[in-house]
Motif scaffolding. Structure first.
Motif, PDB file in Angstrom:
ATOM      1  N   LYS A  18       0.834  -1.217   0.000  1.00  0.00           N
ATOM      2  CA  LYS A  18       0.000   0.000   0.000  1.00  0.00           C
ATOM      3  C   LYS A  18       0.866   1.263   0.000  1.00  0.00           C
ATOM      4  CE  LYS A  18      -2.293  -0.822   3.807  1.00  0.00           C
ATOM      5  NZ  LYS A  18      -1.724  -2.130   4.193  1.00  0.00           N
ATOM      6  N   TYR A  40       0.226   4.830  13.927  1.00  0.00           N
ATOM      7  CA  TYR A  40      -0.096   3.788  14.917  1.00  0.00           C
ATOM      8  C   TYR A  40       1.176   3.098  15.414  1.00  0.00           C
ATOM      9  CZ  TYR A  40      -4.987   4.487  13.815  1.00  0.00           C
ATOM     10  OH  TYR A  40      -6.226   5.054  13.661  1.00  0.00           O
ATOM     11  N   ARG A  97       9.499   0.115  12.022  1.00  0.00           N
ATOM     12  CA  ARG A  97       9.265  -0.912  10.992  1.00  0.00           C
ATOM     13  C   ARG A  97       9.668  -2.304  11.470  1.00  0.00           C
ATOM     14  NH1 ARG A  97       5.929   2.080   8.034  1.00  0.00           N
ATOM     15  NH2 ARG A  97       6.752   4.176   8.004  1.00  0.00           N
ATOM     16  N   SER A 109      -3.755  -0.496  18.109  1.00  0.00           N
ATOM     17  CA  SER A 109      -4.703   0.179  17.212  1.00  0.00           C
ATOM     18  C   SER A 109      -6.148  -0.312  17.380  1.00  0.00           C
ATOM     19  CB  SER A 109      -4.238   0.107  15.755  1.00  0.00           C
ATOM     20  OG  SER A 109      -3.939  -1.205  15.397  1.00  0.00           O
ATOM     21  N   ARG A 115      -7.487   5.478  18.380  1.00  0.00           N
ATOM     22  CA  ARG A 115      -8.074   5.680  17.059  1.00  0.00           C
ATOM     23  C   ARG A 115      -8.660   7.084  16.920  1.00  0.00           C
ATOM     24  NH1 ARG A 115      -7.262   1.325  14.322  1.00  0.00           N
ATOM     25  NH2 ARG A 115      -7.875   2.515  12.503  1.00  0.00           N
ATOM     26  N   ARG A 136      -6.054   1.444   6.994  1.00  0.00           N
ATOM     27  CA  ARG A 136      -7.063   0.392   7.069  1.00  0.00           C
ATOM     28  C   ARG A 136      -8.481   0.962   7.028  1.00  0.00           C
ATOM     29  NH1 ARG A 136      -2.626  -1.077   7.467  1.00  0.00           N
ATOM     30  NH2 ARG A 136      -1.752  -3.048   8.179  1.00  0.00           N
ATOM     31  N   ASP A 137      -8.622   2.206   7.484  1.00  0.00           N
ATOM     32  CA  ASP A 137      -9.960   2.796   7.651  1.00  0.00           C
ATOM     33  C   ASP A 137     -10.045   4.166   6.983  1.00  0.00           C
ATOM     34  OD1 ASP A 137      -8.176   4.060   9.303  1.00  0.00           O
ATOM     35  OD2 ASP A 137      -9.574   4.333  10.955  1.00  0.00           O
ATOM     36  N   ILE A 138      -9.188   4.411   6.012  1.00  0.00           N
ATOM     37  CA  ILE A 138      -9.141   5.756   5.424  1.00  0.00           C
ATOM     38  C   ILE A 138     -10.411   6.014   4.602  1.00  0.00           C
ATOM     39  CG2 ILE A 138      -7.751   7.396   4.073  1.00  0.00           C
ATOM     40  CD1 ILE A 138      -6.422   6.196   6.686  1.00  0.00           C
ATOM     41  N   ARG A 163       7.522  -8.655   2.429  1.00  0.00           N
ATOM     42  CA  ARG A 163       7.999  -8.087   3.700  1.00  0.00           C
ATOM     43  C   ARG A 163       9.371  -8.660   4.048  1.00  0.00           C
ATOM     44  NH1 ARG A 163       6.129  -3.592   5.801  1.00  0.00           N
ATOM     45  NH2 ARG A 163       4.532  -4.037   7.311  1.00  0.00           N
ATOM     46  N   ARG A 186      -2.167 -10.237  12.197  1.00  0.00           N
ATOM     47  CA  ARG A 186      -2.611  -8.849  12.019  1.00  0.00           C
ATOM     48  C   ARG A 186      -3.876  -8.767  11.169  1.00  0.00           C
ATOM     49  NH1 ARG A 186       1.113  -4.425  10.309  1.00  0.00           N
ATOM     50  NH2 ARG A 186       2.546  -5.876   9.347  1.00  0.00           N
ATOM     51  N   ASP A 190      -7.023  -6.945  12.638  1.00  0.00           N
ATOM     52  CA  ASP A 190      -7.494  -5.756  11.907  1.00  0.00           C
ATOM     53  C   ASP A 190      -8.952  -5.923  11.431  1.00  0.00           C
ATOM     54  OD1 ASP A 190      -4.980  -4.711  12.267  1.00  0.00           O
ATOM     55  OD2 ASP A 190      -4.323  -4.961  10.199  1.00  0.00           O
ATOM     56  N   ARG A 193     -11.571  -6.200  14.893  1.00  0.00           N
ATOM     57  CA  ARG A 193     -11.679  -5.273  16.025  1.00  0.00           C
ATOM     58  C   ARG A 193     -13.042  -4.577  15.973  1.00  0.00           C
ATOM     59  NH1 ARG A 193      -7.157  -1.930  13.384  1.00  0.00           N
ATOM     60  NH2 ARG A 193      -8.335  -0.763  11.858  1.00  0.00           N
TER      61      ARG A 193
HETATM   62  O1   DC Z   1       0.221  -0.232   7.371  1.00  0.00           O
HETATM   63  P1   DC Z   1       1.028  -0.790   8.534  1.00  0.00           P
HETATM   64  O2   DC Z   1       1.264  -2.268   8.452  1.00  0.00           O
HETATM   65  O3   DC Z   1       2.281  -0.033   8.781  1.00  0.00           O
HETATM   66  O4   DC Z   1       0.072  -0.563   9.809  1.00  0.00           O
HETATM   67  C1   DC Z   1       0.458  -0.976  11.084  1.00  0.00           C
HETATM   68  C2   DC Z   1      -0.756  -1.354  11.913  1.00  0.00           C
HETATM   69  O5   DC Z   1      -1.517  -0.210  12.230  1.00  0.00           O
HETATM   70  C3   DC Z   1      -1.716  -2.348  11.292  1.00  0.00           C
HETATM   71  O6   DC Z   1      -1.499  -3.657  11.790  1.00  0.00           O
HETATM   72  C4   DC Z   1      -3.085  -1.882  11.671  1.00  0.00           C
HETATM   73  C5   DC Z   1      -2.902  -0.476  12.160  1.00  0.00           C
HETATM   74  N1   DC Z   1      -3.535   0.548  11.326  1.00  0.00           N
HETATM   75  C6   DC Z   1      -4.842   0.854  11.588  1.00  0.00           C
HETATM   76  O7   DC Z   1      -5.451   0.235  12.465  1.00  0.00           O
HETATM   77  N2   DC Z   1      -5.451   1.848  10.893  1.00  0.00           N
HETATM   78  C7   DC Z   1      -4.799   2.516   9.941  1.00  0.00           C
HETATM   79  N3   DC Z   1      -5.424   3.492   9.275  1.00  0.00           N
HETATM   80  C8   DC Z   1      -3.464   2.193   9.643  1.00  0.00           C
HETATM   81  C9   DC Z   1      -2.853   1.185  10.342  1.00  0.00           C
END
Ligand code: DC
Length: 232
Positions: A18, A40, A97, A109, A115, A136-138, A163, A186, A190, A193
């Motif tokens: 992404k 986060y 990272r 998160s 949040r 994830r929630d944009i 990764r 994850r 994710d 939740r």
């Molecule tokens: O994109 P990433 O893997 O770096 O994100 C790390 C964690 O943050 C992912 O496991 C879930 C959380 N996250 C979230 O809950 N909402 C977001 N908008 C971005 C990331």
């Protein structure tokens, strides 16, 4: 006439590429790229350092109380040609990272207070328009009215491999199976939740990039963006 500026939301599973994709779009359009996951991750690192989270515990009250003490910024790093994440004026780009932060970030998160604060910061940044934000929630929560929403997915094996290559490429010693396990865990956290779970917005376009190069993804998305920019 001034060219229209868009808000582009890129959501999807962990390690789907992404950020790489969002960064490439931002570069192409001369937009601002915001990595909401980094925010986060920075909060998670803060909590780990303060001892608010560990293998078998999570101190919810202290985390909520500590939020006003967490300041996150993105500062341009001319050596990398990209933005680094700063936590309370310290460059934490590399540390956030790592596998330790990745292990705890999903739990951090899930917390409502975390949040709420992150979404508030993300919306402030988004006021400027001309942004590409990944997370994830944009498209569902942060910018439900985004001009373009993309939901990314790819097979677990290809995500783990990407990764693994990224981390070993940085000289880190990592274990493939551990990375794969972390991705699967994850995904589950994710998606399940209570607050803002990962899900595709109804109006998002799905991009499965299991067998697609970044170049192929870019030519696909730029056609869609051109259309959006030409809409009245
Ligand atoms: O994109 P990433 O893997 O770096 O994100 C790390 C964690 O943050 C992912 O496991 C879930 C959380 N996250 C979230 O809950 N909402 C977001 N908008 C971005 C990331």
């Amino acid at each position: 006439m001034m060219k229209k500026k868009l808000i582009i939301a890129i959501d999807g599973y962990s390690s789907c590429g992404k950020s790489t994709f969002a960064k490439a779009i931002a570069r192409e359009l001369n937009y601002i790229f915001i990595d909401s996951g980094a925010m986060y991750r920075a909060v998670t690192l803060y909590c780990m350092r303060q001892g608010f989270i560990g293998e078998n515990y999570l101190d919810h009250d202290s985390i909520a109380a500590g939020l006003p003490s967490i300041h996150i910024e993105f500062v341009y790093n001319p050596d990398r040609g990209e933005f680094d994440t700063y936590l309370n004026s310290e460059n934490v780009e590399e540390e956030i990272r790592g596998i330790e932060v990745s292990k705890y970030v999903s739990r951090i998160s899930t917390l409502a207070e975390v949040r709420t604060r992150m979404v508030e910061l993300q919306r402030q940044i988004g006021m400027f328009k001309g942004i590409v934000m990944d997370g994830r929630d944009i498209g569902t929560v942060v910018f439900p009215d985004a001009d373009l929403k993309i939901f990314m997915t790819a097979s677990v094996d290809i995500r783990a491999k990407r990764r693994y290559d990224e981390l070993t490429g940085k000289g880190l010693k990592v274990n493939f199976e551990e990375i794969k396990k972390n991705i699967i865990t994850r995904d589950i956290t994710d998606e399940n939740r209570d607050i803002s779970p990962l899900r595709k917005a109804d109006d998002a376009i799905v991009l499965d990039n299991t067998r697609m190069s970044v170049a192929a993804q870019m030519s696909w998305v730029m056609k869609i963006i051109e259309q959006k920019l030409n809409e009245n």
